[in-house]
Design an enzyme around this catalytic site. Structure first.
Site, PDB file in Angstrom:
ATOM      1  N   SER A  12      73.247 -59.026  39.975  1.00 11.18           N
ATOM      2  CA  SER A  12      74.017 -57.915  39.427  1.00 11.18           C
ATOM      3  C   SER A  12      73.259 -56.603  39.587  1.00 11.18           C
ATOM      4  CB  SER A  12      74.287 -58.155  37.943  1.00 11.18           C
ATOM      5  OG  SER A  12      75.273 -59.143  37.805  1.00 11.18           O
ATOM      6  N   CYS A  13      74.025 -55.521  39.502  1.00  9.33           N
ATOM      7  CA  CYS A  13      73.468 -54.169  39.561  1.00  9.33           C
ATOM      8  C   CYS A  13      72.268 -54.038  38.637  1.00  9.33           C
ATOM      9  CB  CYS A  13      74.544 -53.174  39.149  1.00  9.33           C
ATOM     10  SG  CYS A  13      73.948 -51.497  38.924  1.00  9.33           S
ATOM     11  N   PRO A  14      71.133 -53.464  39.026  1.00  7.40           N
ATOM     12  CA  PRO A  14      70.895 -52.785  40.300  1.00  7.40           C
ATOM     13  C   PRO A  14      70.165 -53.646  41.323  1.00  7.40           C
ATOM     14  CG  PRO A  14      69.135 -52.237  38.800  1.00  7.40           C
ATOM     15  CD  PRO A  14      69.988 -53.286  38.121  1.00  7.40           C
ATOM     16  N   MET A  15      70.086 -54.968  41.070  1.00 11.40           N
ATOM     17  CA  MET A  15      69.235 -55.824  41.903  1.00 11.40           C
ATOM     18  C   MET A  15      69.614 -55.895  43.385  1.00 11.40           C
ATOM     19  SD  MET A  15      66.542 -56.678  40.616  1.00 11.40           S
ATOM     20  CE  MET A  15      65.888 -56.113  39.070  1.00 11.40           C
ATOM     21  N   ASP A  39      78.680 -58.768  44.149  1.00 13.04           N
ATOM     22  CA  ASP A  39      78.776 -57.864  42.998  1.00 13.04           C
ATOM     23  C   ASP A  39      79.877 -56.843  43.285  1.00 13.04           C
ATOM     24  OD1 ASP A  39      78.068 -56.558  40.588  1.00 13.04           O
ATOM     25  OD2 ASP A  39      76.865 -55.123  41.706  1.00 13.04           O
TER      26      ASP A  39
END
Lengths: 74, 179
Positions: A12-15, A39
């Site tokens: 998920s954000c920001p990964m 995502d």
């Protein structure tokens, strides 16, 4: 000109952006990176990221939830 | 205007633009809050900016220092009031309260569970990743003095400084946030 495939699914954000940025940072100019994420925010994120960092992005393809883009390190 | 004057003006404007663009690369933040959710927002933004190749400075002051504490921090060698503050405040990302729905500490556990299920990075991971990516975290010396927090009570990979250290970065950035 190495080609790297990045499976960013499940993150998920920001990964997804972090992992892609880290891979691009390590690579050499002209290397390509094909990244796939599921995502929902990945598409606008990667467009903004590519625009800001100046690494050219070619083609966004979608298959179901998966979004795949190719980045070429400038 | 003569051609020479126009060209000179263009050159002058180009130089100014170059300066402005060079300064665009920075993001600065003040992390004042020690709430889990607010710190989470701060580190999500910091990580995003780092991924976009920006320089990021986070000035961590007052309750924000709770985020940087080692969970092993003790009151040893501190005076009575400092010991009390040390005892009463949470230590480190895993122990912070949420600003809403804290429910005496159950809230953060609930959020961590929900976030973990959606494979969202933990606050600890976000802090570690940002340090790995070269974030500049400046812990406020004055706040540390007030609450009796020593350098060794805080995690590695950060600096200790004053407001000028933050402002020095802030004046050269085009984005500044107070969280």
């Amino acid at each position: 000109m190495a080609k790297t495939t990045l499976d960013l699914k499940g993150l998920s954000c920001p990964m997804p952006i972090m992992k892609l940025a880290a891979a691009v940072k390590k690579g050499a100019s002209g290397d390509t990176f094909e990244a796939t994420s599921d995502d929902a925010g990945f598409e606008p994120d990667i467009i903004a990221w590519a625009k800001e960092t100046g690494h050219p992005m070619s083609g966004i393809t979608k298959a179901g939830k998966d979004i795949t883009v190719t980045i070429t390190k400038k | 205007m003569t051609t020479d004057a126009v060209q000179e003006r263009i050159k002058e404007l180009e130089e100014r633009l170059e300066k402005v663009e060079a300064n665009r690369s920075n993001l600065t933040m003040v992390l004042f809050s020690g709430d889990f959710d607010k710190a989470f927002a701060a580190f999500i933004i910091a990580n995003g900016a780092l991924a976009m190749g920006k320089e990021v400075t986070i000035f961590v002051t007052f309750w924000g220092l709770d985020v940087l504490k080692k969970p092993t921090m003790t009151g040893a060698g501190k005076n009575f009031l400092e010991k009390m503050v040390t005892m009463m405040r949470p230590k480190g990302p895993a122990n912070l309260p949420t600003s809403k729905m804290n429910f005496a500490g159950i809230g953060p556990k609930l959020f961590n569970y929900m976030m973990g299920k959606k494979n969202i990075a933990s606050l600890q991971t976000l802090v570690d990743t940002s340090i790995e990516f070269g974030v500049k975290i400046v812990a406020c010396q004055m706040s540390m003095d007030v609450m009796g927090i020593k350098r060794e009570d805080l995690i590695d990979g950060i600096e200790v400084g004053g407001v000028a250290a933050y402002l020095g970065s802030s004046f050269n950035s085009n984005t500044s946030l107070f969280i």
